[in-house]
Scaffold this motif. Structure first.
Motif, mmCIF file in Angstrom:
data_model
loop_
_atom_site.group_PDB
_atom_site.id
_atom_site.type_symbol
_atom_site.label_atom_id
_atom_site.label_comp_id
_atom_site.label_asym_id
_atom_site.label_seq_id
_atom_site.Cartn_x
_atom_site.Cartn_y
_atom_site.Cartn_z
ATOM 1 N N SER A 19 -66.802 -24.151 -3.772
ATOM 2 C CA SER A 19 -66.937 -22.514 -3.382
ATOM 3 C C SER A 19 -67.612 -22.737 -1.639
ATOM 4 O O SER A 19 -68.319 -23.454 -1.172
ATOM 5 C CB SER A 19 -68.047 -22.260 -4.108
ATOM 6 O OG SER A 19 -67.752 -20.994 -3.394
ATOM 7 N N ARG A 52 -57.621 -20.296 0.601
ATOM 8 C CA ARG A 52 -56.470 -20.551 0.374
ATOM 9 C C ARG A 52 -55.670 -21.453 1.493
ATOM 10 O O ARG A 52 -54.539 -21.651 1.454
ATOM 11 C CB ARG A 52 -55.472 -18.749 0.639
ATOM 12 C CG ARG A 52 -55.212 -18.510 1.675
ATOM 13 C CD ARG A 52 -55.105 -16.603 1.568
ATOM 14 N NE ARG A 52 -54.963 -16.445 3.000
ATOM 15 C CZ ARG A 52 -56.203 -15.414 3.015
ATOM 16 N NH1 ARG A 52 -57.339 -15.077 2.667
ATOM 17 N NH2 ARG A 52 -56.371 -14.834 4.571
ATOM 18 N N GLU A 106 -53.055 -12.702 -0.034
ATOM 19 C CA GLU A 106 -53.753 -12.378 0.643
ATOM 20 C C GLU A 106 -53.813 -12.739 2.049
ATOM 21 O O GLU A 106 -54.540 -11.474 2.836
ATOM 22 C CB GLU A 106 -54.390 -13.341 0.169
ATOM 23 C CG GLU A 106 -55.999 -13.446 0.018
ATOM 24 C CD GLU A 106 -57.023 -14.301 -0.733
ATOM 25 O OE1 GLU A 106 -58.077 -13.397 -1.453
ATOM 26 O OE2 GLU A 106 -57.613 -15.082 0.135
HETATM 27 O O1 F6P Z 1 -60.958 -13.882 -3.069
HETATM 28 C C1 F6P Z 1 -61.255 -14.205 -2.270
HETATM 29 C C2 F6P Z 1 -61.878 -15.355 -2.067
HETATM 30 O O2 F6P Z 1 -63.069 -15.247 -0.770
HETATM 31 C C3 F6P Z 1 -60.852 -15.955 -1.170
HETATM 32 O O3 F6P Z 1 -59.890 -15.758 0.018
HETATM 33 C C4 F6P Z 1 -61.370 -17.659 -2.004
HETATM 34 O O4 F6P Z 1 -60.918 -18.583 -2.369
HETATM 35 C C5 F6P Z 1 -62.568 -17.174 -2.780
HETATM 36 O O5 F6P Z 1 -62.466 -16.449 -2.494
HETATM 37 C C6 F6P Z 1 -63.295 -17.908 -3.719
HETATM 38 O O6 F6P Z 1 -64.246 -18.301 -2.683
HETATM 39 P P1 F6P Z 1 -64.873 -19.613 -2.472
HETATM 40 O O7 F6P Z 1 -64.343 -20.344 -1.779
HETATM 41 O O8 F6P Z 1 -66.418 -18.925 -1.204
HETATM 42 O O9 F6P Z 1 -65.593 -19.296 -3.348
#
Ligand code: F6P
Length: 545
Positions: A208, A270, A355
């Motif tokens: 994350s 992404r 997105e």
């Molecule tokens: O849904 C939005 C988002 O921020 C995506 O762009 C991203 O890939 C996903 O959530 C996961 O975010 P993170 O890696 O911060 O958990």
């Protein structure tokens, strides 16, 4: 330095494209092929292991010239310079966009706020390599000394789709480690995955970027509880590693700093599979294959940066997509890989494309009065032929489709490969040519039908054709070619975002739902429903009862 802010509809090229569209909109592809016997050569390009045939698109030389004029008028060349050189082109978040730096050679100098980021990238790659080698060889073990057998990637969005898509695409190259992906906050997803795992031999990779995503933190907590129910609490550190840019949140969760693989704010979720977010990829196929993936992506980056627009694959594909979206008013685009390995590619690209470019405010903050954000969908061929191809062939909508295929199969079963590829070629030919009334009549003649039956059947058997397709024919599904393919799409996203004058690298649109979900969760926990519209209120009451 900011990206140029030019409304594409105010350019000369856009105006010219509007009137050119009127001339070409009813021209049949069959006639374009008749007029130019060299059409396949005129509208194709060869690059490394890739052959791109865009001749079955509803374009002529004027269309191509005008589309490239449009790219020039919106200053795409300048934009590419800003992008690769680390300018803060993600203006609303005040960040550079540098996933390209993750696959750049280690001797490059790429500056973000006057600091070369390449040495840090190289250091993290070295950490990924060492960790990968230790896990695969079994020299790094779980708390009872047994080698790891199962890797569980916990993440969502870019922290799941990229690693999941790539590991499935490269299944042929994978080693003995079994990969599992947990993303959905749906508890059944996490419990179903944990059910058959052995805590002694399972390694969790919590991915994350922000380390604040509800789904990932919930799933990671559930996984940790599952682990500590069966193993000593003190052993969590041996079984949980994290990939994140938020070190304080990770350590607060209980993962030690040495077990954190960092990434940076200039890597968008992404576009992050090339960073430590790709740790599961490296574990699954080995570091060398992971590096080959990066190398392929880098070669495509270089092509995008240096090739003239006339032969520049991401530019050509991006401009074609704009042609259909903004002039033909196509509602969606299909991506059809003729490889079962690539079955997650359309889902992966849905995040990347939708997105990024699903925006309705331009780079100056004004409401946009033209279409952006293509809708992407698809499934592998030949399965797709037996599912939704009917609509592409004979429906009322125009759906430009991209066909991705490989000349060689991986198991070398030539019989299957020939059948697969015969379908691959047949579909784009059929979509282009269709079948005329005369051809239908001729075909039905031999069937010995009554004149009445024949007359009744003919209209249903006619195919108008003139359905545009682009063919991406690649030598073989290798890690390197896959890297180049994904980079091709990433750069195409950039091209379209620049032309549409939007910010492709933020995602404010996902926030509202998240905020409301937090509020509703509190209400569910307190069983007190506050002010909502009557629909939401009744639904909540139904749920709580
Ligand atoms: O849904 C939005 C988002 O921020 C995506 O762009 C991203 O890939 C996903 O959530 C996961 O975010 P993170 O890696 O911060 O958990």
């Amino acid at each position: 330095m900011a990206l140029p802010t030019i409304n594409p509809t105010t350019t000369k090229a856009w105006e010219a494209l509007i009137s050119h569209y009127e001339n070409i909109k009813n021209v049949h592809l069959k006639d374009l092929f008749k007029q130019n016997p060299d059409r396949a050569q005129t509208f194709s390009t060869v690059w490394n292991d890739f052959y791109i045939d865009y001749s079955k698109n509803r374009i002529d030389q004027t269309t191509k010239t005008l589309l490239l004029d449009l790219a020039k008028e919106v200053k795409l060349e300048d934009a590419i310079q800003h992008y690769f050189s680390g300018s803060s082109i993600n203006e609303t978040e005040e960040r550079a966009v540098l996933h390209t730096a993750l696959r750049a050679p280690s001797n490059k100098n790429i500056l973000v706020a006057d600091k070369n980021v390449v040495p840090e990238v190289t250091a993290v790659k070295e950490k990924i390599k060492q960790f990968t080698d230790q896990v695969i060889s079994g020299s790094l073990t779980g708390y009872t000394g047994k080698a790891f057998t199962d890797i569980v990637n916990i993440g969502i969005g870019g922290s799941d789709l990229g690693p999941a898509m790539i590991t499935e695409s490269l299944e042929f190259y994978k080693n003995h480690l079994k990969l599992h992906f947990i993303s959905n906050v749906d508890g059944d997803h996490v419990h179903q995955n944990l059910k058959n795992l052995d805590p002694e031999t399972t390694l969790f990779v919590v991915v994350s970027k922000t380390f604040s995503t509800q789904e990932t933190l919930s799933n990671a907590t559930t996984a940790r509880n599952w682990f500590t129910d069966k193993a000593p609490k003190t052993e969590v550190g041996k079984h949980f590693v994290a990939v994140s840019s938020n070190i304080p949140n990770v350590t607060a969760f209980g993962i030690e700093e040495e077990n954190i693989f960092p990434l940076w704010d200039w890597v968008g979720g992404r576009f992050s599979l090339w960073s430590a977010v790709g740790l599961s990829i490296s574990l699954s196929v080995g570091y060398e294959n992971f590096e080959a993936l990066l190398e392929g992506a880098h070669e495509m980056d270089e092509h995008f940066k240096t090739a003239p627009f006339e032969d520049n694959i991401p530019v050509l594909l991006g401009m074609l997509s704009i042609w259909y979206n903004n002039f033909f008013k196509a509602e969606s685009e299909a991506i059809i890989p003729y490889s079962q390995y690539l079955h997650r590619l359309p889902a992966y690209l849905q995040q990347g494309i939708m997105e990024s470019n699903g925006k309705s405010v331009d780079r100056s903050g004004n409401k946009i009065n033209y279409q952006t954000g293509t809708i992407i969908w698809g499934e592998p061929g030949t399965n797709a032929q037996h599912a939704f191809f009917q609509l592409i062939h004979q429906g009322t909508k125009i759906i430009p489709a991209e066909f991705i295929g490989f000349k060689k199969s991986l198991f070398n079963d030539q019989d299957h490969q020939d059948k697969l590829m015969a379908n691959f070629f047949a579909q784009t030919e059929a979509l282009m040519n269709g079948k005329t009334e005369a051809e239908v009549q001729e075909e039905l003649k031999s069937k010995n039908l009554s004149a009445q039956k024949l007359k009744q059947l003919v209209p249903f058997k006619i195919f108008e054709g003139n359905k545009p397709t682009t063919t991406v024919l690649i030598e073989k599904l290798t890690p390197k070619n896959l890297g180049a393919l994904v980079s091709m799409y990433e750069q195409r996203i950039f091209v379209q975002g620049v032309v549409w004058n939007i910010f492709s690298y933020d995602q404010w649109g996902v926030e509202l739902g998240k905020q409301l979900a937090t509020k509703i969760l509190n209400e569910i926990n307190d069983t007190t429903i506050s002010e909502h519209d009557s629909s939401t209120k009744t639904l909540l009451k139904q749920y709580l009862n």
